[in-house]
Design an enzyme around this catalytic site. Structure first.
Site, PDB file in Angstrom:
ATOM      1  N   ASP A 148     -23.940  19.610 -34.358  1.00 45.84           N
ATOM      2  CA  ASP A 148     -24.121  19.369 -35.794  1.00 45.84           C
ATOM      3  C   ASP A 148     -22.939  18.558 -36.333  1.00 45.84           C
ATOM      4  OD1 ASP A 148     -25.000  19.927 -38.664  1.00 45.84           O
ATOM      5  OD2 ASP A 148     -26.374  21.188 -37.532  1.00 45.84           O
ATOM      6  N   HIS A 183     -22.884  20.683 -43.073  1.00 47.79           N
ATOM      7  CA  HIS A 183     -24.109  21.273 -42.530  1.00 47.79           C
ATOM      8  C   HIS A 183     -23.839  22.144 -41.314  1.00 47.79           C
ATOM      9  CE1 HIS A 183     -28.092  21.127 -40.445  1.00 47.79           C
ATOM     10  NE2 HIS A 183     -28.568  21.128 -41.676  1.00 47.79           N
ATOM     11  N   SER A 219     -33.458  24.018 -40.939  1.00 51.74           N
ATOM     12  CA  SER A 219     -32.119  24.023 -40.341  1.00 51.74           C
ATOM     13  C   SER A 219     -31.573  25.426 -40.185  1.00 51.74           C
ATOM     14  CB  SER A 219     -31.143  23.234 -41.218  1.00 51.74           C
ATOM     15  OG  SER A 219     -31.285  21.860 -41.028  1.00 51.74           O
TER      16      SER A 219
END
Length: 934
Positions: free
Chosen positions: A166, A224, A381
């Site tokens: 990520d 994120h 996600s």
């Protein structure tokens, strides 16, 4: 502006405050091609040196081996892949990728050549004040997935590592501190102490920037990765914040998004890194639509099979049924997102590729802005790391289970959510149900599951096909297993082989089943079809697997002669525009692909050109022609193969005067006779739909040949035959070209020809290195035959345009122009083929079409279950009858009984589908379509 709830942990208790939302990802995230970057995989036994000349011609940088230390494939692990033969390189961004692929493929040394894609992280904010405003119960999703009951059986283990590919991590967050997996074999000292090729990778790796700092950059979507890591691996039982689903499992931060100018997206490199560095589970909370890639699939397969890692991916955040990558690749656990109530998230993707679902809205997790902050977020996600944490718990409790077994166990122990009214419309497209961690851990020794793979007898279903299903038992024995295959798409028919008895399968036992499929008449092009494979066994076992197939592709390949020609529904030849995945180019006697790009140009001025060819770099390709009737192979009269379709461009009134308003009826023809095996014919009849007369009017074919080494080609013009051709200066055994065919009854057409040096400087009258503008396209059509050669003496990469000046076309009138596309071993043979094409086309235009009106022979019964009666009228002297499939391949042949007006034919068993029955007689041939039923 939506907001997110920011939860701060302080000595006095829980505090809440609102913070601005992160930037929202667009509704449909598309794969972005990285300009000027590509990968190539060598064929077994091929050498890097075989690509040297092609790379030099492309002005490409050196090959860099992507995974030099990858684990070799093993015969003990069926499906394991070779990554050591994959290389990355850079090429001039202005160069069309189709040319790159074509040139490297022509070497015969490569398995595939593909662009590299960037796939964005999947982050979608939600309403922060829904169920996230109390100090208790904010992690509602732990209860939904039965995590508390699961933790009674397994709290994970620090030896089980979850790879987080990520945007990076925040090592200092109070719930992530100490949860990262350390590589004590390579301390930070400037040396590669463990010899793995990564210097000082003590705390993960930044694969995007190629350094040892996977820390996230602050702000925006850069955080994120911290959100994802918290869901999967936040420290539990530390009296602070939240508990990650993986409890005691550690995580490995693998940064895949660049924060330096030299960096680039490295999602699949990150997956391989995680697999090579001990991750038992890898989560990909990112992805995009489109750009399906064999390279990306290889990386996934390597991690899942060679390295035995469970790869978990988010299914997407678009409220639509989509193929979303990497979630839709094989060997991936695809996870869809649910609301708190177990209803599908209103903004989340659903698909038959989804394996299971998990909560994905109002998920409280660690945040990147502060060491003791938390935020409620939403999207697939955050459903994916919930499942990844569950996989870590299973791998901790049952280390003997393989990655495929863990994935199957998670999938088979879900809770059914299709009884909820809001999910009824998505039956089968939210996987088997919602994750239940307690059941997965409790039923690991009793669960039953199968793994299914399939192989179709042809890449696309055009008419009939055989589908081979390979079934493997992954868990407990399955006695008396049966399979029933049902089509969920009306256009796709299951005609044989279902239901079928699979038999008794013990652990790791395999079996095969074959199913016959056929296509319903009038199926629309590019139809997406779904098959449900339902497995049943005594004791109540039932498991559904889904297979998606592409029906009626939007192109045909003429294969009757030695020259195989791809013709699309929108005027392209070889491939569909710049997409070399759609089409089969042009080949001659099993040669490598000879055409990187080709198609029709129609023009009436320097600003009014219609085509679907390359354009300026910022545009990519022009999209002027659109399909009206898809091109299809049809019964041919006077030819061995015939395809027809209709396309057009926009009216001038609908395109600010840039359109032409031409409707184009195209035909493509091929013959199998010895004199006709080196060409195929394409014919275009243009109808003026506009209100004004088209004057002047030009039409031609642009062809970017690679024969077979694009770097040493020359282009030339044979004015006596109106034949433009290309040859390789180093090899005198292959020529290719295009001939303008003159009409049989109308006045002769004035030819045009323009030879192009693809590497010409931008100061040239037509320079393809900086794109192909509308004005340049018109110039190639309207300059007569003054530019007759390109490539010089030594040869280079060349193209040419072969065209004609057509009569002025009044509104409602039509005009026809036709070309022969040719290949031959010598120039003399190419010229002979051009002459033969002119003769054959003249014969076909009038007599062959007239003969079609007199066909009164009979074929019955039609449809038939196997036997056909054929009767011919008086005066017809039959010789033999052939049964051909719709690609022109002969399935059966019968000699005609001498002197008899009728014949009885027995179709071979197992030949259900649509065929062409061709009767050869003394004056020619007759063809009729027949349906064979099972």
């Amino acid at each position: 502006m939506k907001q997110l709830l920011l939860v701060l942990v302080a000595a006095c208790g829980w505090l809440y405050s609102a913070a601005p939302a992160q930037a929202q990802t667009p509704a449909t995230t598309l794969a972005e091609v990285l300009p000027g970057r590509a990968v190539v995989k060598l064929r077994p036994g091929a050498r890097v040196g075989q690509l040297a000349a092609a790379l030099q011609q492309l002005q490409a940088g050196p090959l860099q081996q992507k995974f030099p230390r990858a684990l070799a494939p093993s015969p003990k692990k069926p499906g394991s892949v070779e990554l050591r033969t994959i290389y990355q390189f850079q090429y001039p961004p202005a160069l069309a990728f189709g040319k790159v692929r074509q040139l490297l493929t022509a070497t015969g040394a490569v398995e595939y050549v593909e662009p590299l894609y960037s796939r964005p992280p999947l982050y979608q904010p939600n309403d922060p004040f829904a169920d996230s405003t109390r100090a208790t119960g904010v992690q509602y999703y732990l209860k939904n997935v039965r995590a508390y009951g699961g933790w009674d059986r397994s709290q994970g283990d620090s030896s089980v590592v979850i790879g987080i590919t990520d945007t990076g991590t925040r090592f200092t967050h109070q719930d992530l501190r100490g949860q990262d997996k350390r590589n004590y074999a390579d301390p930070v000292n400037g040396l590669d102490d463990d010899g793995d090729g990564f210097v000082d990778n003590f705390r993960g790796w930044d694969a995007a920037d190629n350094d040892n700092d996977p820390s996230t950059a602050t702000g925006g979507a850069n955080g994120h990765g911290v959100l994802v890591a918290g869901v999967a691996a936040a420290r539990a039982d530390n009296g602070r914040g939240i508990a990650g689903v993986g409890f005691k499992c550690r995580y490995l931060p693998i940064k895949i998004y660049a924060t330096t100018p030299a960096g680039t997206f490295a999602g699949y490199e990150g997956i391989v890194y995680g697999a090579d560095h001990g991750c038992k589970v890898i989560v990909a909370a990112w992805g995009g639509v489109g750009g399906k890639s064999r390279f990306e699939q290889d990386a996934i397969s390597y991690a899942a099979i060679n390295r035995d890692a469970v790869v978990v991916a988010a299914a997407g955040n678009t409220n639509a049924e989509l193929d979303f990558y990497p979630a839709s690749y094989e060997h991936v656990v695809s996870v869809a997102a649910l609301e708190r109530t177990d209803v599908k998230g209103s903004t989340n993707t659903y698909s038959y590729h989804v394996d299971l679902s998990a909560p994905g809205q109002q998920i409280l997790t660690t945040v990147y802005t502060h060491d003791s902050s938390y935020v409620a977020v939403g999207g697939s996600s955050f459903a994916a790391p919930i499942v990844a944490g569950a996989a870590g718990l299973v791998r901790s409790r049952y280390p003997q289970l393989s990655a495929a077994q863990v994935a199957a166990l998670l999938r088979r122990t879900t809770d059914n959510i299709y009884g909820i009214p809001g999910n009824a419309a998505y039956l089968g497209r939210l996987g088997t149900g919602r994750l239940n961690i307690k059941r997965a851990l409790a039923e690991a020794t009793t669960a039953q599951a199968v793994q299914v793979s399939h192989r179709l007898s042809q890449p696309y279903l055009l008419d009939t096909a055989r589908l081979t299903l390979s079934v493997r038992n992954l868990l407990q024995p399955l006695p008396g297993l049966t399979l029933t295959v049902t089509s969920l798409t009306p256009q796709l028919l299951v005609t044989g082989g279902s239901p079928a008895a699979v038999g008794n399968l013990g652990l790791a036992d395999t079996a095969q089943a074959v199913v016959a499929l056929s296509l319903a008449p009038n199926t629309a092009p590019n139809t997406r079809a779904v098959l449900r494979c339902r497995f049943s066994a005594p004791g109540g076992f039932q498991d559904d697997h889904y297979i998606t197939l592409a029906l009626n592709p939007d192109y045909v390949v003429l294969t009757a002669s030695d020259l195989h020609l791809t013709v699309t529904s929108r005027g392209n030849l070889g491939y569909e525009g710049l997409d070399s995945e759609i089409g089969a180019s042009i080949t001659y006697r099993n040669s490598p692909p000879l055409l990187s790009e080709g198609g029709l140009l129609v023009a009436t001025g320097p600003t009014r050109v219609a085509d679907r060819l390359r354009s300026l770099p910022a545009v990519g390709s022009d999209q002027d022609f659109f399909r009206q009737q898809p091109i299809r192979l049809l019964p041919a009269v006077g030819a061995d193969q015939q395809a027809r379709g209709v396309f057009q461009d926009s009216l001038p009134s609908q395109s600010a005067g840039r359109g032409i308003g031409a409707r184009v009826r195209q035909r493509a023809l091929a013959w199998a006779a010895p004199a006709d095996r080196e060409y195929a014919v394409v014919e275009y009849t243009l109808l003026n739909l506009a209100a004004d007369t088209l004057r002047p009017l030009h039409a031609g074919l642009f062809m970017d040949w690679d024969v077979p080494d694009a770097g040493r080609n020359v282009a030339a013009w044979d004015s006596a035959r109106a034949l433009g051709y290309v040859r390789d200066v180093l090899r005198a055994n292959l020529f290719a070209g295009v001939k303008l065919l003159q009409p049989a009854t109308a006045p002769a057409l004035a030819p045009s020809y323009y030879a192009l040096d693809n590497a010409a400087p931008v100061t040239a009258p037509v320079a393809l290195r900086d794109g192909f503008s509308t004005a340049e396209k018109f110039r190639t059509l309207s300059s007569g035959t003054t530019t007759r050669s390109a490539g010089g003496v030594a040869g280079t990469d060349v193209s040419h345009v072969v065209g004609a000046v057509l009569p002025a076309l009044a509104p409602g009138d039509s005009v026809t122009v036709a070309f022969a596309v040719l290949a031959a071993p010598s120039l003399a043979q190419l010229q002979a083929a051009a002459d033969a094409a002119q003769i054959r086309y003249g014969q076909w235009v009038l007599p062959a079409r007239a003969a079609a009106r007199t066909n009164n022979w009979q074929v019955y019964p039609n449809p038939t279950t196997g036997q056909l009666q054929v009767a011919v009228p008086a005066g017809v002297r039959p010789q033999e009858v052939e049964l051909l499939d719709l690609t022109g391949r002969r399935v059966a042949r019968w000699p005609w009984p001498a002197g008899q007006p009728t014949a009885t034919l027995q179709v071979p068993a197992g030949s259900a589908g649509l065929y062409l029955l061709r009767l050869h007689h003394s004056a020619g041939q007759l063809t009729r379509k027949v349906q064979v039923q099972p």
